[in-house]
Design a protein around this motif. Structure first.
Motif, PDB file in Angstrom:
ATOM      1  N   ALA A 257       9.613 -11.443   1.483  1.00  0.00           N
ATOM      2  CA  ALA A 257       8.547 -11.936   0.605  1.00  0.00           C
ATOM      3  C   ALA A 257       7.284 -11.093   0.745  1.00  0.00           C
ATOM      4  O   ALA A 257       6.629 -10.761  -0.258  1.00  0.00           O
ATOM      5  CB  ALA A 257       8.253 -13.404   0.906  1.00  0.00           C
ATOM      6  N   MET A 258       6.933 -10.713   1.978  1.00  0.00           N
ATOM      7  CA  MET A 258       5.730  -9.903   2.186  1.00  0.00           C
ATOM      8  C   MET A 258       5.915  -8.494   1.625  1.00  0.00           C
ATOM      9  O   MET A 258       4.978  -7.924   1.051  1.00  0.00           O
ATOM     10  CB  MET A 258       5.363  -9.846   3.669  1.00  0.00           C
ATOM     11  N   ALA A 259       7.101  -7.920   1.760  1.00  0.00           N
ATOM     12  CA  ALA A 259       7.360  -6.590   1.186  1.00  0.00           C
ATOM     13  C   ALA A 259       7.202  -6.635  -0.335  1.00  0.00           C
ATOM     14  O   ALA A 259       6.587  -5.738  -0.935  1.00  0.00           O
ATOM     15  CB  ALA A 259       8.748  -6.108   1.577  1.00  0.00           C
ATOM     16  N   GLU A 260       7.729  -7.680  -0.960  1.00  0.00           N
ATOM     17  CA  GLU A 260       7.617  -7.820  -2.410  1.00  0.00           C
ATOM     18  C   GLU A 260       6.165  -8.051  -2.827  1.00  0.00           C
ATOM     19  O   GLU A 260       5.698  -7.482  -3.817  1.00  0.00           O
ATOM     20  CB  GLU A 260       8.509  -8.958  -2.898  1.00  0.00           C
ATOM     21  N   LEU A 261       5.430  -8.867  -2.086  1.00  0.00           N
ATOM     22  CA  LEU A 261       4.034  -9.139  -2.394  1.00  0.00           C
ATOM     23  C   LEU A 261       3.178  -7.889  -2.204  1.00  0.00           C
ATOM     24  O   LEU A 261       2.309  -7.588  -3.034  1.00  0.00           O
ATOM     25  CB  LEU A 261       3.521 -10.292  -1.525  1.00  0.00           C
ATOM     26  N   ALA A 262       3.409  -7.159  -1.124  1.00  0.00           N
ATOM     27  CA  ALA A 262       2.649  -5.923  -0.886  1.00  0.00           C
ATOM     28  C   ALA A 262       2.837  -4.946  -2.041  1.00  0.00           C
ATOM     29  O   ALA A 262       1.877  -4.311  -2.494  1.00  0.00           O
ATOM     30  CB  ALA A 262       3.069  -5.282   0.432  1.00  0.00           C
TER      31      ALA A 262
END
Length: 114
Positions: free
Chosen positions: A36-41
Motif C-alpha cells: 500500500a505504501m509503495a502504491e501511495l508513494a
C-alpha cells in the motif's frame, strides 16, 4: 513491498531516500502495508521510483527516488504514511536508519545477450 527491478530514472540531479531496516519476527500485516505504501508513494508529486530488497535474516534496504527535497518532505507528512511509520516503530522494525542524499552522478552496466 519489494520492487525486484531497477527503477528507470532521469539524468541527475535527483534525491534518494535510503531506508535500511531490521524486521521483527512475524508479518503482522507488514506485506500488505508495504504494498500500500509503495502504491501511495508512486502517486506523490516528485516521486521517481523505488528499489527494495530484504534478506532472509530480515535486513532490508529500500531506496526511493525523488525530484527534490520538498517532495520528500511532503511524502513524510502524508497521513497514511505517518500511520505506517508509527506502526513500523511499534510492530515491524527493531531498528532502522533513514538517509537522504543528492545524486549528482549515476551510471551502470547492462550485459548484452550473446
Amino acid at each position: 513491498m519489494s520492487a525486484s527491478s531497477f527503477s528507470e530514472l532521469p539524468e541527475p540531479p535527483y534525491y534518494v531516500v535510503t531506508f535500511s531496516s531490521q524486521r521483527t519476527e512475524g508479518h503482522n500485516g507488514y506485506l500488505a502495508m508495504g504494498q500500500a505504501m509503495a502504491e501511495l508513494a508512486a502517486q506523490q508529486p516528485g516521486y521517481l521510483g523505488m528499489e527494495s530488497v530484504r534478506g532472509e535474516d530480515g535486513f532490508g534496504i529500500t531506496n526511493s527516488y525523488w525530484k527534490d527535497e520538498e517532495s520528500i518532505r511532503a511524502w513524510k507528512r502524508v497521513m497514511d504514511h505517518v500511520a505506517a511509520q508509527t506502526r513500523g516503530r511499534a510492530e515491524w522494525y527493531s531498528r532502522y536508519q533513514v538517509r537522504v542524499a543528492l545524486v549528482q552522478r549515476a551510471y551502470g552496466f547492462t550485459k548484452k545477450d550473446g
